[in-house]
Design an enzyme around this catalytic site. Structure first.
Site, PDB file in Angstrom:
ATOM      1  N   CYS A 193      -7.013 -28.476   6.198  1.00  0.00           N
ATOM      2  CA  CYS A 193      -8.349 -29.062   6.046  1.00  0.00           C
ATOM      3  C   CYS A 193      -8.489 -29.936   4.803  1.00  0.00           C
ATOM      4  O   CYS A 193      -9.400 -30.752   4.725  1.00  0.00           O
ATOM      5  CB  CYS A 193      -9.401 -27.961   6.010  1.00  0.00           C
ATOM      6  SG  CYS A 193      -9.445 -27.058   7.554  1.00  0.00           S
ATOM      7  N   HIS A 245     -15.966 -31.091   3.853  1.00  0.00           N
ATOM      8  CA  HIS A 245     -15.194 -30.693   5.019  1.00  0.00           C
ATOM      9  C   HIS A 245     -16.106 -29.934   5.992  1.00  0.00           C
ATOM     10  O   HIS A 245     -17.094 -29.327   5.580  1.00  0.00           O
ATOM     11  CB  HIS A 245     -14.019 -29.810   4.582  1.00  0.00           C
ATOM     12  CG  HIS A 245     -13.285 -29.240   5.730  1.00  0.00           C
ATOM     13  ND1 HIS A 245     -12.712 -30.032   6.696  1.00  0.00           N
ATOM     14  CD2 HIS A 245     -13.054 -27.962   6.106  1.00  0.00           C
ATOM     15  CE1 HIS A 245     -12.165 -29.262   7.604  1.00  0.00           C
ATOM     16  NE2 HIS A 245     -12.352 -27.997   7.279  1.00  0.00           N
ATOM     17  N   ASN A 270     -14.798 -28.403  14.020  1.00  0.00           N
ATOM     18  CA  ASN A 270     -13.935 -28.635  12.862  1.00  0.00           C
ATOM     19  C   ASN A 270     -12.721 -29.450  13.305  1.00  0.00           C
ATOM     20  O   ASN A 270     -11.885 -28.965  14.060  1.00  0.00           O
ATOM     21  CB  ASN A 270     -13.503 -27.272  12.286  1.00  0.00           C
ATOM     22  CG  ASN A 270     -12.607 -27.411  11.064  1.00  0.00           C
ATOM     23  OD1 ASN A 270     -12.218 -28.511  10.682  1.00  0.00           O
ATOM     24  ND2 ASN A 270     -12.288 -26.284  10.447  1.00  0.00           N
TER      25      ASN A 270
HETATM   26  N1  ACO Z   1     -18.575 -15.198  20.204  1.00  0.00           N
HETATM   27  C1  ACO Z   1     -19.240 -14.036  20.165  1.00  0.00           C
HETATM   28  N2  ACO Z   1     -18.942 -13.074  19.280  1.00  0.00           N
HETATM   29  C2  ACO Z   1     -17.931 -13.318  18.419  1.00  0.00           C
HETATM   30  C3  ACO Z   1     -17.203 -14.528  18.425  1.00  0.00           C
HETATM   31  C4  ACO Z   1     -17.550 -15.486  19.370  1.00  0.00           C
HETATM   32  N3  ACO Z   1     -16.946 -16.669  19.455  1.00  0.00           N
HETATM   33  N4  ACO Z   1     -16.280 -14.465  17.444  1.00  0.00           N
HETATM   34  C5  ACO Z   1     -16.401 -13.281  16.848  1.00  0.00           C
HETATM   35  N5  ACO Z   1     -17.408 -12.570  17.437  1.00  0.00           N
HETATM   36  C6  ACO Z   1     -17.907 -11.240  17.108  1.00  0.00           C
HETATM   37  C7  ACO Z   1     -16.902 -10.401  16.358  1.00  0.00           C
HETATM   38  O1  ACO Z   1     -16.033  -9.759  17.252  1.00  0.00           O
HETATM   39  C8  ACO Z   1     -17.804  -9.438  15.629  1.00  0.00           C
HETATM   40  O2  ACO Z   1     -18.192  -8.428  16.513  1.00  0.00           O
HETATM   41  P1  ACO Z   1     -18.401  -6.910  16.002  1.00  0.00           P
HETATM   42  O3  ACO Z   1     -19.510  -6.982  14.985  1.00  0.00           O
HETATM   43  O4  ACO Z   1     -18.773  -6.190  17.243  1.00  0.00           O
HETATM   44  O5  ACO Z   1     -17.097  -6.510  15.400  1.00  0.00           O
HETATM   45  C9  ACO Z   1     -19.035 -10.265  15.304  1.00  0.00           C
HETATM   46  O6  ACO Z   1     -19.016 -11.378  16.212  1.00  0.00           O
HETATM   47  C10 ACO Z   1     -19.053 -10.787  13.882  1.00  0.00           C
HETATM   48  O7  ACO Z   1     -17.808 -11.411  13.617  1.00  0.00           O
HETATM   49  P2  ACO Z   1     -17.472 -12.070  12.231  1.00  0.00           P
HETATM   50  O8  ACO Z   1     -16.104 -12.647  12.297  1.00  0.00           O
HETATM   51  O9  ACO Z   1     -17.740 -11.080  11.136  1.00  0.00           O
HETATM   52  O10 ACO Z   1     -18.579 -13.231  12.178  1.00  0.00           O
HETATM   53  P3  ACO Z   1     -18.955 -14.214  11.022  1.00  0.00           P
HETATM   54  O11 ACO Z   1     -20.393 -14.172  10.798  1.00  0.00           O
HETATM   55  O12 ACO Z   1     -18.059 -14.051   9.827  1.00  0.00           O
HETATM   56  O13 ACO Z   1     -18.618 -15.647  11.652  1.00  0.00           O
HETATM   57  C11 ACO Z   1     -16.922 -17.350  11.527  1.00  0.00           C
HETATM   58  C12 ACO Z   1     -17.297 -15.964  12.037  1.00  0.00           C
HETATM   59  C13 ACO Z   1     -17.828 -18.361  12.178  1.00  0.00           C
HETATM   60  C14 ACO Z   1     -15.491 -17.612  11.932  1.00  0.00           C
HETATM   61  C15 ACO Z   1     -17.061 -17.419  10.004  1.00  0.00           C
HETATM   62  O14 ACO Z   1     -16.494 -16.275   9.408  1.00  0.00           O
HETATM   63  C16 ACO Z   1     -16.433 -18.647   9.387  1.00  0.00           C
HETATM   64  O15 ACO Z   1     -16.845 -19.752   9.624  1.00  0.00           O
HETATM   65  N6  ACO Z   1     -15.436 -18.501   8.508  1.00  0.00           N
HETATM   66  C17 ACO Z   1     -14.846 -19.592   7.752  1.00  0.00           C
HETATM   67  C18 ACO Z   1     -14.200 -20.647   8.575  1.00  0.00           C
HETATM   68  C19 ACO Z   1     -13.448 -21.586   7.657  1.00  0.00           C
HETATM   69  O16 ACO Z   1     -13.895 -21.903   6.577  1.00  0.00           O
HETATM   70  N7  ACO Z   1     -12.284 -22.005   8.011  1.00  0.00           N
HETATM   71  C20 ACO Z   1     -11.531 -22.782   7.060  1.00  0.00           C
HETATM   72  C21 ACO Z   1     -11.138 -24.017   7.570  1.00  0.00           C
HETATM   73  S1  ACO Z   1     -10.062 -23.921   8.909  1.00  0.00           S
HETATM   74  C22 ACO Z   1      -8.525 -24.488   8.369  1.00  0.00           C
HETATM   75  O17 ACO Z   1      -8.252 -24.714   7.242  1.00  0.00           O
HETATM   76  C23 ACO Z   1      -7.483 -24.546   9.392  1.00  0.00           C
END
Ligand code: ACO
Length: 333
Positions: free
Chosen positions: A113, A260, A290
């Site tokens: 990224c 980003h 993204n």
């Molecule tokens: N749809 C429905 N439910 C989902 C999904 C989905 N697509 N994905 C995960 N869940 C569920 C999980 O299983 C979990 O369920 P549980 O509570 O029963 O265990 C619940 O939703 C919460 O999951 P979290 O992963 O804790 O959700 P969070 O609020 O953290 O959001 C996300 C997830 C969007 C991925 C977030 O953590 C995020 O954006 N992280 C950073 C992303 C990032 O910065 N990436 C860096 C760049 S990428 C690169 O460099 C390649």
């Protein structure tokens, strides 16, 4: 000697739109969950045989046109990608061939990224040292062929989209416009928080059945989402502050922040912490997801198109991604 300027920007976004509802037909997810957690409404996926360099080549042609630059004037190609066409050779070389340019150096920057900002720094160094006169910098990604679209992969698969952005860079006249500074950082001890394990040179074989079809396939990206989220906010804030302070400015002086696009909530948290007005933040994740190394040139393209980005503005670019790596750049546009 003048500072490095972005002369022209181009883009290529595949026409095939994939909505959140489309994804909920393939895995256990909902439009509501995706929008609430990430701000994403749709992304674009390729629907034909196509590589990152193909998207990059189309973006590059538009960037050249907008920069009023002939292809033959380019004397270096830098391609930022985490989804290269092949393991070897570089996508930069594939792109070079697509464009029909021969002999000039072409290489990839594999920094996920932050790839565009790392590439921008390399290009700026080449131009400022006088080594090259015009550099083509491309960020291009095809994620859709490498994601796990089953329930198992839903945390990651919903976030990413395909696309490419390209910029033609050269030194401008001796005035205050152009790249003022760039700032790069990495912390490799976090490598396993956001990674793709296979195919890889580590181990006895690069790819086997177990890696592909075992209970825990290694061929898809994995992320500790919350962990990454928190680091992304903290490091982006640090990098923005570093960029303005290095040039004697404060955050309030920034006219446009182009971050980003990993998650709209990350960018909102950054703006809120810095007490920076959200209307001065350029986001495109709602429509594109993204697009990793392509996010920043694609966002700059949008801001130019809709008139938010204008001559003389102080623009801060910032990115965070796998590695972990983070980076910023300050430009007088
Ligand atoms: N749809 C429905 N439910 C989902 C999904 C989905 N697509 N994905 C995960 N869940 C569920 C999980 O299983 C979990 O369920 P549980 O509570 O029963 O265990 C619940 O939703 C919460 O999951 P979290 O992963 O804790 O959700 P969070 O609020 O953290 O959001 C996300 C997830 C969007 C991925 C977030 O953590 C995020 O954006 N992280 C950073 C992303 C990032 O910065 N990436 C860096 C760049 S990428 C690169 O460099 C390649």
């Amino acid at each position: 000697m003048g500072k490095t300027r972005i002369r022209g920007i181009g883009r290529c976004i595949p026409s095939n739109v994939v909505t959140n509802d489309d994804l909920s037909g393939r895995m256990d997810t909902t439009d509501e969950w995706i929008q609430q957690r990430s701000g994403i409404q749709q992304r674009h996926h390729i629907d034909s045989d196509c590589g990152a360099a193909d998207l990059g080549a189309e973006a590059a042609r538009e960037a050249l046109e907008r920069a009023k630059t002939r292809l033959e004037e380019i004397d270096c190609i830098v391609f930022a990608t985490l989804s290269p066409d092949y393991d070897m050779p570089s996508s930069a070389c594939v792109l070079q061939s697509r464009l029909g340019l021969t002999g000039v150096p072409a290489f990839d920057v594999r920094n996920q990224c932050t790839g565009f900002l790392y590439g921008l720094t390399v290009a700026d160094s080449f131009l400022q040292s006088g080594r090259y006169g015009k550099v083509l910098l491309v960020g291009g990604e095809i994620h859709s062929t490498g994601l796990d679209f089953t329930d198992r992969g839903r945390q990651v698969a919903v976030l990413f989209g395909d696309g490419a952005g390209a910029a033609v860079l050269e030194r401008g006249p001796s005035d205050d416009r152009g790249i003022l500074s760039t700032h790069l950082h990495s912390e490799g001890s976090f490598a396993e928080k956001l990674w793709l394990e296979a195919a890889a040179s580590r181990g006895e074989t690069r790819l086997d059945e177990e890696m592909i079809a075992g209970e825990d396939p290694k061929i898809f990206p994995k992320m500790q989402g919350r962990y990454v989220f928190k680091h992304a906010v903290t490091r982006s804030i640090e990098a923005i502050r570093e960029a303005v302070e290095a040039n004697g400015y404060s955050v309030d002086d920034i006219d446009l922040l182009v971050p980003h696009q990993a998650n709209l909530r990350i960018n909102q948290a950054v703006a809120m912490t810095l007490e920076f007005p959200e209307e001065k933040v350029v986001n495109n994740i709602q429509g594109l997801g993204n697009t990793t190394a392509a996010t920043i040139p694609l966002a700059l393209y949008d801001a130019l198109e809709d008139g938010r980005l204008t001559e003389g503005q102080l623009v801060c670019l910032v990115a965070f991604g796998a590695g972990f790596t983070w980076a910023s750049a300050l430009l007088r546009w």
